[in-house]
Write an enzyme that holds these catalytic residues in place. Structure first.
Site, PDB file in Angstrom:
ATOM      1  N   ARG A 119      -7.970  -0.290  -6.379  1.00  0.00           N
ATOM      2  CA  ARG A 119      -6.634  -0.814  -6.123  1.00  0.00           C
ATOM      3  C   ARG A 119      -6.505  -1.657  -4.865  1.00  0.00           C
ATOM      4  NH1 ARG A 119      -3.126   4.675  -7.396  1.00  0.00           N
ATOM      5  NH2 ARG A 119      -4.255   5.272  -9.258  1.00  0.00           N
TER       6      ARG A 119
ATOM      7  N   SER B 238       9.599  -4.641   4.819  1.00  0.00           N
ATOM      8  CA  SER B 238      10.249  -4.069   3.634  1.00  0.00           C
ATOM      9  C   SER B 238      10.702  -2.639   3.907  1.00  0.00           C
ATOM     10  CB  SER B 238       9.268  -4.091   2.456  1.00  0.00           C
ATOM     11  OG  SER B 238       9.805  -3.419   1.336  1.00  0.00           O
TER      12      SER B 238
ATOM     13  N   GLU C  61      -2.432   5.362   3.202  1.00  0.00           N
ATOM     14  CA  GLU C  61      -2.639   4.994   4.605  1.00  0.00           C
ATOM     15  C   GLU C  61      -1.900   3.709   4.982  1.00  0.00           C
ATOM     16  OE1 GLU C  61      -6.020   4.693   8.067  1.00  0.00           O
ATOM     17  OE2 GLU C  61      -6.459   5.640   6.151  1.00  0.00           O
TER      18      GLU C  61
ATOM     19  N   ARG D 233     -12.009   2.114   3.905  1.00  0.00           N
ATOM     20  CA  ARG D 233     -11.459   0.899   4.483  1.00  0.00           C
ATOM     21  C   ARG D 233     -11.449   0.981   6.003  1.00  0.00           C
ATOM     22  NH1 ARG D 233      -8.597  -3.385   3.207  1.00  0.00           N
ATOM     23  NH2 ARG D 233      -8.468  -2.845   1.015  1.00  0.00           N
TER      24      ARG D 233
ATOM     25  N   GLU E 102      -9.777   5.141  -5.372  1.00  0.00           N
ATOM     26  CA  GLU E 102      -8.485   4.464  -5.231  1.00  0.00           C
ATOM     27  C   GLU E 102      -8.630   3.137  -4.497  1.00  0.00           C
ATOM     28  OE1 GLU E 102      -4.025   5.783  -4.128  1.00  0.00           O
ATOM     29  OE2 GLU E 102      -5.452   5.962  -2.477  1.00  0.00           O
TER      30      GLU E 102
ATOM     31  N   GLY F 149      13.171   1.450   3.437  1.00  0.00           N
ATOM     32  CA  GLY F 149      12.552   2.756   3.602  1.00  0.00           C
ATOM     33  C   GLY F 149      11.277   2.884   2.776  1.00  0.00           C
TER      34      GLY F 149
ATOM     35  N   ARG G 280       0.918   2.716   3.858  1.00  0.00           N
ATOM     36  CA  ARG G 280       2.332   3.067   4.047  1.00  0.00           C
ATOM     37  C   ARG G 280       2.558   3.726   5.406  1.00  0.00           C
ATOM     38  NH1 ARG G 280       2.639   6.317  -1.282  1.00  0.00           N
ATOM     39  NH2 ARG G 280       0.546   5.472  -1.537  1.00  0.00           N
TER      40      ARG G 280
END
Length: 297
Positions: A136, A71, A99, A57, A132, A76, A101
């Site tokens: 996702r 959020s 990444e 990405r 992944e 947290g 997060r």
């Protein structure tokens, strides 16, 4: 209780080893992030975390990152990221998964994030990052195509094997990878959302000039996918006509006869089915040609 990062985790603890019993690499990553006990988690400084070198990405949705950051500010980071010790610098870490997060945590002003430190080799790192993201995340078509290319080149997989890993057909993999034959600037348009997959897919196989003309027309005039497809069909029709004409012009019998007549008459000659054209400038030139052909009285 989450540990600090005062010492490196060079071997997985018993709890983590049990999680890794599953042979599926994707399941290992999922379970490490969601089922690792807090006693096996670490708080790592964000500045010590490097991106996964195999991350396909390149473009991250800023709006979604802001939403995630909001959020995180309130609640947290619930799910720890997954990292390994950087093989080139043991004082730092490399991301395996998470990444978004990390990026959102930076936006939220956090200096550290919860993490699970595991041992994965380069090949596993690559597979995790690619699979992944493909399964996702909303990769752009070009990022997806490059991910497949990377899997084939570095993991030595066939298109069929790649398809099995990501749950796609071999033909889907092949057709997606064909996008990489488009000019780099067109690929950038797709990466940046200027053009969609639907707009550029019909351009695969066209010449550079035609590709650029249609792509720029699509951008400047706001053409729909159907409009682009119509333009491509028109270009293909013209190219077919030109190819047929070129094929006829290259008839070896006609070419030889044309060459002989040009040499004999010293003027331009054109031959096509049922017709011979010999060009002359004026009456005197005509008489000269007739004499050369030995038909003059």
């Amino acid at each position: 209780m989450v540990k600090n990062n005062s010492e490196k985790l060079v071997k997985l603890g018993k709890g983590l080893s049990a999680i890794l019993d599953d042979n599926s690499l994707g399941n290992q990553v999922e379970r490490l992030q969601t089922q690792t006990p807090e006693t096996d988690r670490y708080m790592l400084n964000i500045i010590d975390i490097d991106s996964n070198p195999y991350q396909p990405r390149k473009v991250f949705d800023e709006v979604k990152l802001e939403e995630l950051a909001s959020s995180i500010k309130q609640h947290g980071v619930f799910t720890p990221i997954l990292v390994r010790v950087n093989p080139k610098d043991s004082s730092k870490y490399q991301l395996i998964a998470g990444e978004r997060r990390v990026r959102a945590s930076k936006l939220a002003g956090l200096s550290s994030v919860p993490a699970v430190i595991a041992k994965f080799n380069d090949k596993e790192m690559m597979e995790i990052a690619l699979v992944e993201n493909i399964q996702r995340e909303d990769l752009t078509p070009i990022e997806e195509a490059k991910a497949y290319q990377t899997m084939i080149e570095y993991m030595k997989l066939t298109q069929e094997e790649v398809g099995k890993k990501v749950g796609k057909s071999r033909s889907y993999i092949a057709n997606t990878m064909r996008l990489l034959t488009l000019p780099d600037i067109i690929q950038e348009y797709v990466m940046n959302g200027v053009l969609t997959m639907g707009h550029v897919k019909p351009l695969v196989g066209l010449g550079y000039k035609e590709t650029m003309e249609i792509a720029h027309a699509a951008i400047e005039k706001g053409l729909s996918v159907r409009d682009v497809e119509s333009m491509v069909r028109l270009y293909e029709k013209k190219n077919t006509i030109r190819a047929v004409k070129a094929k006829k012009a290259k008839n070896p019998v006609y070419e030889k006869a044309t060459a002989l007549l040009k040499e004999q008459t010293g003027t331009r000659v054109k031959i096509k089915t049922g017709e011979i054209k010999i060009y002359f400038a004026n009456d005197d030139d005509l008489q000269r040609i007739l004499k050369a052909l030995e038909v003059s009285k």
